[in-house]
Write a protein that holds these residues in place. Structure first.
Motif, short mmCIF file in Angstrom:
data_model
loop_
_atom_site.label_atom_id
_atom_site.label_comp_id
_atom_site.label_asym_id
_atom_site.label_seq_id
_atom_site.Cartn_x
_atom_site.Cartn_y
_atom_site.Cartn_z
N UNK A 21 0.85 -1.17 0.00
CA UNK A 21 0.00 0.00 0.00
C UNK A 21 0.90 1.23 0.00
N UNK A 22 0.69 2.13 -0.95
CA UNK A 22 1.51 3.35 -1.00
C UNK A 22 1.02 4.32 0.07
N UNK A 23 1.96 4.86 0.86
CA UNK A 23 1.63 5.81 1.92
C UNK A 23 2.30 7.15 1.69
N UNK A 24 3.64 7.16 1.58
CA UNK A 24 4.39 8.41 1.54
C UNK A 24 5.06 8.61 0.19
N UNK A 25 5.24 9.89 -0.17
CA UNK A 25 6.02 10.23 -1.36
C UNK A 25 7.50 9.97 -1.08
N UNK A 26 8.30 10.01 -2.13
CA UNK A 26 9.74 9.82 -1.96
C UNK A 26 10.32 10.88 -1.03
N UNK A 27 9.89 12.12 -1.20
CA UNK A 27 10.42 13.21 -0.37
C UNK A 27 10.01 13.04 1.09
N UNK A 28 8.77 12.64 1.34
CA UNK A 28 8.32 12.41 2.71
C UNK A 28 9.07 11.26 3.37
N UNK A 29 9.30 10.22 2.59
CA UNK A 29 10.01 9.05 3.11
C UNK A 29 11.43 9.41 3.49
N UNK A 30 12.10 10.18 2.63
CA UNK A 30 13.47 10.61 2.92
C UNK A 30 13.51 11.48 4.17
N UNK A 31 12.53 12.37 4.32
CA UNK A 31 12.49 13.24 5.49
C UNK A 31 12.29 12.43 6.77
N UNK A 32 11.45 11.40 6.73
CA UNK A 32 11.24 10.57 7.90
C UNK A 32 12.49 9.78 8.25
N UNK A 33 13.17 9.28 7.24
CA UNK A 33 14.43 8.58 7.50
C UNK A 33 15.44 9.52 8.14
N UNK A 34 15.52 10.74 7.64
CA UNK A 34 16.46 11.72 8.21
C UNK A 34 16.13 11.99 9.67
N UNK A 35 14.85 12.10 10.00
CA UNK A 35 14.46 12.35 11.39
C UNK A 35 14.82 11.17 12.28
N UNK A 36 14.57 9.97 11.80
CA UNK A 36 14.95 8.78 12.56
C UNK A 36 16.44 8.77 12.82
N UNK A 37 17.23 8.97 11.79
CA UNK A 37 18.67 8.84 11.94
C UNK A 37 19.24 9.98 12.77
#
Length: 268
Positions: A21-37
């Protein structure tokens, strides 16, 4: 995405999982990864996993994230209109031998009844070579099996637990995800995953939701977040939205909650 079709709901009920199921755009996904890291980088040495699990308690962006209707509406389609977030976890496989043995979540979480579903969201590629989840379709309709606690080397489960049941590999199904996609799976389904054979970490954000009638049977004082509807049962203490990221009160609550949850997961 704001829900599921009737066919998708039927697939979930029949198979015990639904993917992708698609949830986030590529940009949103990258931003969430950045926040996690970024959160991992600030954690005390050796407490990176605890810092990840406590993010909805310590960071307002994570508390808001678990309310995102693109996640909550599909979850609500299979759990009903009144939904709690029970936990945020992260299954991160660095390149190497780490794996997840076949297991059932229902065996050791202490949540009853089993009106519980997980949203597993890929924040990096979770293609076939990364060790994505593998499910045994329909196994959620059968028994909840006992499990052996192996504490096996390279097994990233809390106990290295292995379900005491025959798992015919020919019937299992791989569920690869692109970054920004999610799968849903039932708390009783048998599932596991293989090692990550790529050069990038495989990052799964794992959100465990339950219907409000669900209660914790193993420990007192467990906590949750109401994400949709109303809660007339109040089986859980509520986690408030953080007023200051990594504030003293938020950090203290995260530590207390971590001890409560550890007790629940590790007690028989």
């Amino acid at each position: 995405m704001t829900g599921l079709t009737a066919a998708q709901i039927e697939t979930f009920r029949r198979d015990g999982y639904l993917s992708p199921l698609r949830v986030f755009s590529d940009a949103e996904t990258r931003a969430l990864r950045d926040r996690l890291e970024a959160a991992e980088a600030l954690a005390e040495p050796g407490r990176e996993r605890a810092a990840r699990q406590g993010l909805p308690i310590t960071h307002a962006w994570a508390w808001d994230l678990v309310h995102d209707p693109r996640i909550v509406e599909p979850i609500s389609a299979v759990l009903g209109p009144n939904v709690l977030l029970w936990s945020m976890d992260w299954f991160i496989k660095e390149p190497g031998p780490a794996f997840v043995s076949y297991h059932q979540d229902a065996t050791y979480w202490g949540l009853e009844p089993h009106h519980v579903a997980t949203a597993w969201i890929a924040l990096s590629d979770a293609g076939p070579d990364t060790g994505p989840m593998r499910f045994l379709p329909g196994s959620h309709l059968g028994a909840v099996h006992e499990q052996d606690d192996t504490y096996g080397e390279n097994n990233i489960l809390s106990r290295g637990q292995v379900v005491k049941a025959d798992v015919p590999e020919s019937r299992t199904r791989l569920a690869p995800l692109a970054a920004g996609e999610m799968s849903l799976h039932h708390v009783r389904i048998i599932h596991g995953s293989e090692p990550n054979r790529t050069n990038d970490r495989r990052i799964g954000m794992v959100l465990r939701y339950c219907a409000t009638e669900v209660r914790q049977t193993k420990v007192a004082g467990d906590r949750a977040i109401l994400v949709k509807g109303e809660d007339t049962y109040r089986h859980f203490e509520y986690i408030p939205r953080p007023t200051a990221d990594m504030g003293d009160g938020e950090t203290a609550l995260a530590r207390r909650h971590g001890l409560t949850r550890h007790k629940a997961l590790m007690e028989d």
